[in-house]
Design an enzyme around this catalytic site. Structure first.
Site, mmCIF file in Angstrom:
data_model
loop_
_atom_site.group_PDB
_atom_site.id
_atom_site.type_symbol
_atom_site.label_atom_id
_atom_site.label_comp_id
_atom_site.label_asym_id
_atom_site.label_seq_id
_atom_site.Cartn_x
_atom_site.Cartn_y
_atom_site.Cartn_z
ATOM 1 N N GLY A 124 0.832 -1.214 0.000
ATOM 2 C CA GLY A 124 0.000 0.000 0.000
ATOM 3 C C GLY A 124 0.861 1.257 0.000
ATOM 4 N N ASP A 147 4.620 -10.040 6.076
ATOM 5 C CA ASP A 147 3.866 -11.054 5.336
ATOM 6 C C ASP A 147 4.617 -11.616 4.127
ATOM 7 O OD1 ASP A 147 1.720 -10.665 7.046
ATOM 8 O OD2 ASP A 147 0.852 -9.104 5.797
ATOM 9 N N ARG A 182 -3.540 -33.914 22.240
ATOM 10 C CA ARG A 182 -4.510 -32.936 21.738
ATOM 11 C C ARG A 182 -4.209 -32.518 20.301
ATOM 12 N NH1 ARG A 182 -4.727 -29.273 27.179
ATOM 13 N NH2 ARG A 182 -6.576 -30.269 28.055
ATOM 14 N N MET A 189 -0.350 -14.609 11.372
ATOM 15 C CA MET A 189 -0.778 -13.561 10.439
ATOM 16 C C MET A 189 -0.602 -14.010 8.997
ATOM 17 S SD MET A 189 0.160 -9.925 12.113
ATOM 18 C CE MET A 189 -0.948 -9.225 13.345
ATOM 19 N N GLY A 190 -1.225 -13.312 8.095
ATOM 20 C CA GLY A 190 -1.185 -13.676 6.684
ATOM 21 C C GLY A 190 -2.574 -13.499 6.118
HETATM 22 O O1 F6P Z 1 0.059 -6.583 6.745
HETATM 23 C C1 F6P Z 1 0.559 -6.942 7.952
HETATM 24 C C2 F6P Z 1 -0.484 -7.472 8.878
HETATM 25 O O2 F6P Z 1 0.234 -7.917 9.989
HETATM 26 C C3 F6P Z 1 -1.431 -8.543 8.342
HETATM 27 O O3 F6P Z 1 -0.869 -9.831 8.312
HETATM 28 C C4 F6P Z 1 -2.592 -8.405 9.292
HETATM 29 O O4 F6P Z 1 -3.803 -8.849 8.714
HETATM 30 C C5 F6P Z 1 -2.643 -6.937 9.528
HETATM 31 O O5 F6P Z 1 -1.342 -6.442 9.318
HETATM 32 C C6 F6P Z 1 -3.104 -6.563 10.918
HETATM 33 O O6 F6P Z 1 -3.279 -5.180 10.977
HETATM 34 P P1 F6P Z 1 -3.590 -4.359 12.298
HETATM 35 O O7 F6P Z 1 -2.268 -4.013 12.926
HETATM 36 O O8 F6P Z 1 -4.309 -3.159 11.818
HETATM 37 O O9 F6P Z 1 -4.405 -5.222 13.202
#
Ligand code: F6P
Length: 368
Positions: A124, A147, A182, A189-190
């Site tokens: 972005g 990511d 278990r 994240m991702g």
């Molecule tokens: O883009 C990086 C990231 O860590 C993503 O993996 C995740 O969805 C997002 O940022 C989380 O954003 P925030 O800090 O706004 O919760």
């Protein structure tokens, strides 16, 4: 008269941002002792430091940047809710409208008279860099993403640190999964790409890895788990990326946030747990959502090195007036690519990649 650079960090933070800032400042200081003088400034909270009145722009002195390469976060602060091209403004009725403030930003930046602007950020942020460059500003980009979703660079800082944190956590879950027989589900994240999940699954030795690029079949997963329990090796470790989804279904979002372009993800581990039970899985299941610990703390040595090299390279692009470019790491060296190339393609994890194939070779199931 000194030449002036503005540095800023945008989007979600990543371990290594401070090392880039320090790298730019150190290289600029070296140039100042040998040639013409340079001063480095920082805009607080991405472009908000320029857009807001009063503006918040600080001089990055030696005192401010000494030793910061080992610190997580960013001394310049950041935001992922202030894209100047799609600037969110919450309306009196609670809804959010987005406005293009790029012309206003260009006007303000031109008035500040910087010789270069170094924008450290992900996909972005580099799209913003490109827009500002097209509107006549001397932009240089530095890629940042935990990511690993920028295709124009082989690696970025932050990713290794995130994978290390996730792997350390996964290792801890394995021992308790084994003791209690278990199924452990760990969510990482991702949003759109499963790089953290897959690297963690391979490093940790997971049986199952679920990623956004490969929708999963819940019945296949339930069968795989049952088969492992039948063999008498009754425990299973699963890594799931927050953006993973079942073949028939959608991603799990916790909420839409005011001012955000994206829905907030999180909680897919709980959804998977329920789906497994509904599919007849008898084993006891526990869920762990790692969340923002993956983005915090001190960067690994690898990420500190990479980020420092990126900082030096960014200054050298400025010095050579190579604007409209983003620093990149390719074929084992630090280089640069045009901002156009930098933002052209998203870095998805391909089903045919050596990584996915090798993971399958290791017996990791994607549930496909
Ligand atoms: O883009 C990086 C990231 O860590 C993503 O993996 C995740 O969805 C997002 O940022 C989380 O954003 P925030 O800090 O706004 O919760």
């Amino acid at each position: 008269m000194s030449k002036k650079i503005l540095v800023l960090t945008g989007g979600g933070d990543a371990p290594g941002l401070n090392a880039v800032i320090r790298g730019v400042c150190k290289r600029a200081r070296k140039e100042s002792t040998q040639g013409e003088p340079w001063e480095v400034y920082g805009s607080i909270e991405a472009f908000n430091g320029v857009l807001n009145e009063p503006q918040e722009i600080i001089k990055l002195t030696t005192r401010k940047t000494a030793g910061i390469h080992v610190k997580g976060g960013t001394i310049l602060k950041t935001t992922n809710k202030a894209n100047p091209i799609k600037f969110p403004v919450v309306q009196p009725d609670g809804t959010t409208k987005f406005f293009d403030r790029s012309d206003e930003l260009v006007k303000k930046l031109k008035a500040l008279n910087f010789d270069a602007i170094i924008n450290i950020g992900g996909d972005g942020s580099q799209k913003i860099s490109k827009t500002l460059f097209d509107k006549g500003l001397p932009m240089v980009g530095v890629p940042k993403t935990i990511d690993n979703d920028l295709s124009a660079t082989d690696v970025t800082f932050g990713f290794q640190t995130a994978v290390q944190i996730a792997t350390d956590s996964f290792d801890k879950l394995v021992t308790t999964a084994e003791s209690h027989h278990r199924v452990m589900i760990m969510e990482v994240m991702g949003r759109d790409a499963g790089w953290i999940a897959l690297h963690t699954a391979i490093a940790g030795g997971a049986e199952i890895c679920l990623i956004p690029e490969i929708p999963y079949d819940i019945n296949k997963l339930a069968k795989k788990i049952e088969a492992r329990y039948k063999k008498g090796r009754g425990f299973v470790n699963i890594v799931i990326a927050e953006g993973a989804k079942p073949k028939a279904g959608s991603i799990t979002s916790s909420a839409g946030e005011k001012g955000s372009e994206h829905v907030r993800l999180g909680g897919v581990a709980y959804q998977l747990s329920k789906q497994l039970k509904d599919a007849g899985c008898k084993a006891e299941i526990r869920e762990t959502v790692l969340g923002h610990v993956q983005r915090g703390g001190t960067p690994t040595a690898f990420d500190r090195v990479l980020a420092s090299l990126f900082g030096v390279k960014a200054f050298e692009l400025v010095l050579n007036k190579e604007f409209g470019r983003m620093v990149a790491f390719k074929n084992n060296t630090v280089t640069s690519v045009s901002l156009e190339e930098a933002t052209a393609e998203y870095n998805f994890l391909s089903q045919n990649s050596y990584l996915v194939k090798s993971a399958k070779g290791l017996g990791i199931s994607f549930g496909d």
